[in-house]
Design a protein around this motif. Structure first.
Motif, short mmCIF file in Angstrom:
data_model
loop_
_atom_site.label_atom_id
_atom_site.label_comp_id
_atom_site.label_asym_id
_atom_site.label_seq_id
_atom_site.Cartn_x
_atom_site.Cartn_y
_atom_site.Cartn_z
N LEU A 147 74.19 -85.13 2.35
CA LEU A 147 75.12 -85.55 1.11
C LEU A 147 76.14 -84.67 0.73
CD1 LEU A 147 72.44 -87.33 -0.93
CD2 LEU A 147 73.96 -88.38 0.51
N LEU A 184 78.82 -84.70 3.23
CA LEU A 184 79.57 -85.96 3.16
C LEU A 184 80.53 -85.66 2.18
CD1 LEU A 184 77.99 -89.56 2.97
CD2 LEU A 184 79.72 -88.90 1.32
N GLY A 198 73.20 -95.90 -2.39
CA GLY A 198 73.72 -95.81 -1.12
C GLY A 198 74.64 -96.79 -0.57
N ILE A 231 78.12 -96.03 -1.72
CA ILE A 231 78.60 -94.72 -1.23
C ILE A 231 79.27 -95.58 0.09
CG2 ILE A 231 78.19 -92.83 0.33
CD1 ILE A 231 76.10 -92.08 -1.88
N GLN A 232 78.50 -96.47 0.85
CA GLN A 232 79.02 -96.92 1.99
C GLN A 232 80.27 -97.95 2.13
OE1 GLN A 232 75.49 -97.94 5.00
NE2 GLN A 232 74.53 -97.65 3.01
N VAL A 292 77.31 -90.08 -5.08
CA VAL A 292 76.65 -89.03 -4.51
C VAL A 292 76.19 -88.22 -5.53
CG1 VAL A 292 77.29 -86.86 -3.13
CG2 VAL A 292 78.29 -89.20 -2.56
N TYR A 299 76.02 -90.75 6.47
CA TYR A 299 75.14 -91.26 5.54
C TYR A 299 74.23 -92.01 6.16
CZ TYR A 299 73.10 -93.66 1.86
OH TYR A 299 72.04 -94.00 0.77
N TYR A 358 71.36 -89.64 6.93
CA TYR A 358 70.73 -89.30 5.74
C TYR A 358 69.75 -90.38 5.57
CZ TYR A 358 69.36 -89.42 0.96
OH TYR A 358 68.55 -89.62 -0.30
#
Length: 390
Positions: free
Chosen positions: A210, A213, A272, A275-276, A316, A376, A379
């Motif tokens: 993370l 990222l 998650g 973020i994507q 994040v 990600y 992760y």
């Protein structure tokens, strides 16, 4: 325990901090030039601030885990105020560097400590909302600050620095009087091994991905910010005034999304997924920027990118504060360091790519967004493997 009353106060604090910071943005190059700085020296003057942020943000974050958030925030805001006043009275180049180094060293306490404060006072399900509110405050401060600086620079180039110092001093008093400590003594970290070990302990396990990222996201954004003025002028003849309007529109779009939408999205879908989604929208935004041919398209395409980019950092931050095995301050401080590292490396790389081909910074931004998306997914797999092992 969740403390909803503290969030509006934190919003006001970070808004005022970023107002003060933003006031000097349009004036700093001209003020430095007036004293005799060359373009190269100006570049170093800008870089040294980010370098100090990179080095000291994790340290201040770790200190806040041990002595509490409020004292560290007060140190950061007082340092920012002092540096602005020193800048205003500077008459030699070395004085500018001294003020800038002091600003980077002390003000690097502000962001990680504020994010750690949010983590202290929010429940896990509302963490994304809290981080989004702070992101919105930062965005709005960057919108109004430069406008104020531009107006008062007509009086004197030193005036905006005095105003920024006064705003920061008022913020200091505001925090002192109205912000309560979020980390009670019984929850503070007791360490005999030093800050350095704590900092690197934060950079371990699946959450390592993370941090990397966030570096990618910050790096690609900094490359865009460093080159878009040239690109917009070349493609659409957009000058500095209209460029300011474009970034203002982008800032408002990002602030609205961070302040109102991030919390709802993270609560419903999880950090998650947000973020994507943000990485996908950012990649699309980078691609659309290549099609810029007018003020309208520039504003729309940059705003699309800004919306995608704007939801990533709060999500994040929220995810790291949930997953970290060290103090919140150490974790958020390390995240600020990776953010600073991206801002240091992004502009020179973006400029080099632009000199090769004007669309390259945005093509590379698309590629980096895709790589960050893949990161990600890595992760997620590491988290799943780690939970199975445990």
């Amino acid at each position: 325990m969740e403390n909803k009353r503290a969030l509006p106060i934190l919003f006001a604090v970070m808004f005022l901090v970023m107002i003060g910071f933003g006031i000097i943005i349009p004036v700093l190059p001209f003020f430095a030039e007036q004293i005799g700085a060359t373009p190269t020296q100006l570049g170093w003057l800008m870089a040294v601030y980010s370098l100090m942020q990179l080095l000291f943000a994790p340290i201040w974050g770790g200190i806040s885990d041990r002595i509490g958030r409020k004292p560290v925030m007060l140190i950061g805001i007082a340092g920012l105020s002092l540096s602005f006043f020193l800048f205003a009275v500077s008459t030699e180049l070395w004085m500018l560097f001294a003020a800038r180094i002091l600003a980077g060293f002390l003000s690097s306490a502000n962001m990680p400590t504020t994010m750690a404060y949010v983590a202290d006072i929010t429940t896990p399900e509302n963490r994304g909302k809290g981080m989004g509110i702070i992101g919105a405050a930062v965005g709005l401060g960057f919108i109004f600050g430069p406008a104020i600086g531009g107006i008062f620079s007509k009086t004197s180039l030193s005036t905006p620095f005095f105003i920024a110092g006064i705003v920061s001093a008022v913020t200091f008093v505001f925090v002192l009087l109205f912000l309560k400590e979020s980390l009670p003594p019984e929850k503070r970290a007791v360490s005999t091994s030093g800050v350095k070990e704590s900092r690197w302990k934060a950079f371990s396990g699946p959450t390592t991905v993370l941090y990397v990222l966030q570096f990618f996201v910050s790096f690609s954004l900094a490359g865009l910010e460093a080159t878009f003025a040239y690109f917009a002028f070349d493609r659409a003849g957009i000058g500095t005034t209209h460029l300011g309007y474009i970034f203002m529109i982008m800032g408002f779009a990002g602030a609205i999304v961070q302040g109102g939408l991030v919390g709802q999205l993270t609560k419903r879908f999880g950090e998650g997924a947000v973020i994507q989604m943000g990485l996908v929208v950012s990649a699309i935004g980078f691609g659309l920027i290549l099609l810029t041919d007018s003020f309208t398209t520039a504003a729309i395409f940059l705003s699309i990118f800004g919306i995608g980019n704007g939801v990533i950092r709060p999500s994040v931050s929220a995810l790291i504060t949930k997953r970290t095995e060290v103090g919140q301050g150490s974790a958020t401080g390390l995240l600020s360091s990776f953010d600073s590292l991206g801002r240091i490396a992004g502009p020179p790389v973006g400029g080099a790519l632009y000199s090769m081909q004007i669309g390259m910074p945005y093509v590379s931004g698309m590629i980096i967004s895709v790589l960050a998306f893949i990161l990600y997914r890595v992760y997620v797999k590491r988290e799943q493997k780690n939970s199975i092992t445990v």
